[in-house]
Design an enzyme around this catalytic site. Structure first.
Site, PDB file in Angstrom:
ATOM      1  N   ARG A  81       0.842  -1.205   0.000  1.00  0.00           N
ATOM      2  CA  ARG A  81       0.000   0.000   0.000  1.00  0.00           C
ATOM      3  C   ARG A  81       0.881   1.261   0.000  1.00  0.00           C
ATOM      4  O   ARG A  81       0.544   2.270   0.605  1.00  0.00           O
ATOM      5  CB  ARG A  81      -0.959   0.000   1.193  1.00  0.00           C
ATOM      6  N   GLU A 117       2.248  -2.264  -4.147  1.00  0.00           N
ATOM      7  CA  GLU A 117       0.987  -3.014  -4.082  1.00  0.00           C
ATOM      8  C   GLU A 117      -0.088  -2.052  -3.631  1.00  0.00           C
ATOM      9  O   GLU A 117       0.145  -1.205  -2.761  1.00  0.00           O
ATOM     10  CB  GLU A 117       1.149  -4.170  -3.094  1.00  0.00           C
ATOM     11  N   GLU A 160      -4.488  -5.023  -6.540  1.00  0.00           N
ATOM     12  CA  GLU A 160      -5.370  -6.037  -5.958  1.00  0.00           C
ATOM     13  C   GLU A 160      -6.823  -5.628  -6.146  1.00  0.00           C
ATOM     14  O   GLU A 160      -7.240  -4.550  -5.704  1.00  0.00           O
ATOM     15  CB  GLU A 160      -5.087  -6.260  -4.470  1.00  0.00           C
ATOM     16  N   LYS A 201     -10.130  -5.624  -4.882  1.00  0.00           N
ATOM     17  CA  LYS A 201     -10.741  -5.838  -3.576  1.00  0.00           C
ATOM     18  C   LYS A 201     -12.247  -5.999  -3.693  1.00  0.00           C
ATOM     19  O   LYS A 201     -12.819  -6.976  -3.267  1.00  0.00           O
ATOM     20  CB  LYS A 201     -10.449  -4.645  -2.668  1.00  0.00           C
ATOM     21  N   ASP A 252       5.568  -3.405   4.599  1.00  0.00           N
ATOM     22  CA  ASP A 252       5.242  -2.026   4.981  1.00  0.00           C
ATOM     23  C   ASP A 252       6.505  -1.178   5.106  1.00  0.00           C
ATOM     24  O   ASP A 252       6.432   0.049   5.132  1.00  0.00           O
ATOM     25  CB  ASP A 252       4.523  -1.994   6.333  1.00  0.00           C
TER      26      ASP A 252
END
Length: 228
Positions: A10, A36, A103, A105, A223
């Site tokens: 993220r 991502e 992704e 979702k 992260d």
């Protein structure tokens, strides 16, 4: 063996609010090979980058993403001073700088994502090698594979490498994306021998990273990109 892909989860979630342009920029500054992100379709049809099905956790608002218009979503504030980006805004930021793991979702994301990725390839100078589209959702992967065989797919799993493997065979996926706790040296090797890349998530502990690196995975999602 190709070099390990460093993938920011993220963006650089450990440093800047997740799924914001600032977080993706931070990850790029930290030298990631890829980022991502998560996409949903909002009420007015645009692809927006946000993880949850509601805006409650990450913004100052409340409500379901798919029932809110783009204008409503753009009016919200993430972590004090960021906004929810469009997928198109993130792709513009990343073009020529890293690959993007998208992704799916929300439900019904496959068709709009496919249309958008085709636009990037046909009109914006992107290559199908510049991104991968992943999901936990069998239905979205199935639809994506039926719509456009050129779009590289990644099968996400938190439960079973075997299941991810089987889906990957069924959908001609390029990669499996298992949670790192599911990995062994042997199942990574088996997947790679079958022609699949193994991108694992989300590893934030240095010891775990070193152990998983020893399995020769293709990519690690974290992260904290500086740990890679």
């Amino acid at each position: 063996m190709a070099a390990l892909l460093k993938i920011g989860h993220r963006g650089a979630k450990g440093h800047v609010a997740e799924n914001t342009l600032a977080s993706f920029e931070k990850a790029l500054e930290m030298g990631v090979d890829g980022i991502e992100l998560d996409v949903h379709v909002c009420a007015t049809g645009e692809l927006v980058v946000i993880h949850d099905f509601t805006v409650d956790r990450t913004t100052n608002g409340t409500g379901e993403v798919n029932k809110m218009t783009l204008a409503e979503l753009k009016h919200l504030v993430v972590d004090g001073h960021y906004e929810i980006p469009l997928l198109s805004e993130v792709m513009t930021l990343c073009k020529g700088r890293c690959f993007v793991n998208i992704e799916m979702k929300g439900r019904h994301t496959a068709q709009p994502v496919s249309i958008f990725m085709e636009h990037l390839v046909n009109e914006e100078g992107w290559s199908y090698d510049d991104f991968i589209v992943s999901s936990f959702q069998r239905e979205e992967l199935l639809i994506m594979n039926e719509i456009n065989k050129n779009i590289p797919l990644g099968v996400l799993t938190q439960a079973s490498v075997t299941q991810a493997w089987e889906w990957a065979q069924e959908f001609s996926a390029k990669a499996i994306h298992p949670h790192y706790s599911l990995l062994t040296e042997s199942n990574v090797k088996k997947a790679q021998q079958a022609g699949l890349k193994v991108h694992t998530w989300t590893i934030n502990d240095k010891e775990d990273i070193e152990r998983i690196k020893g399995y020769n995975v293709d990519g690690i999602i974290t992260d904290f990109p500086e740990l890679l």
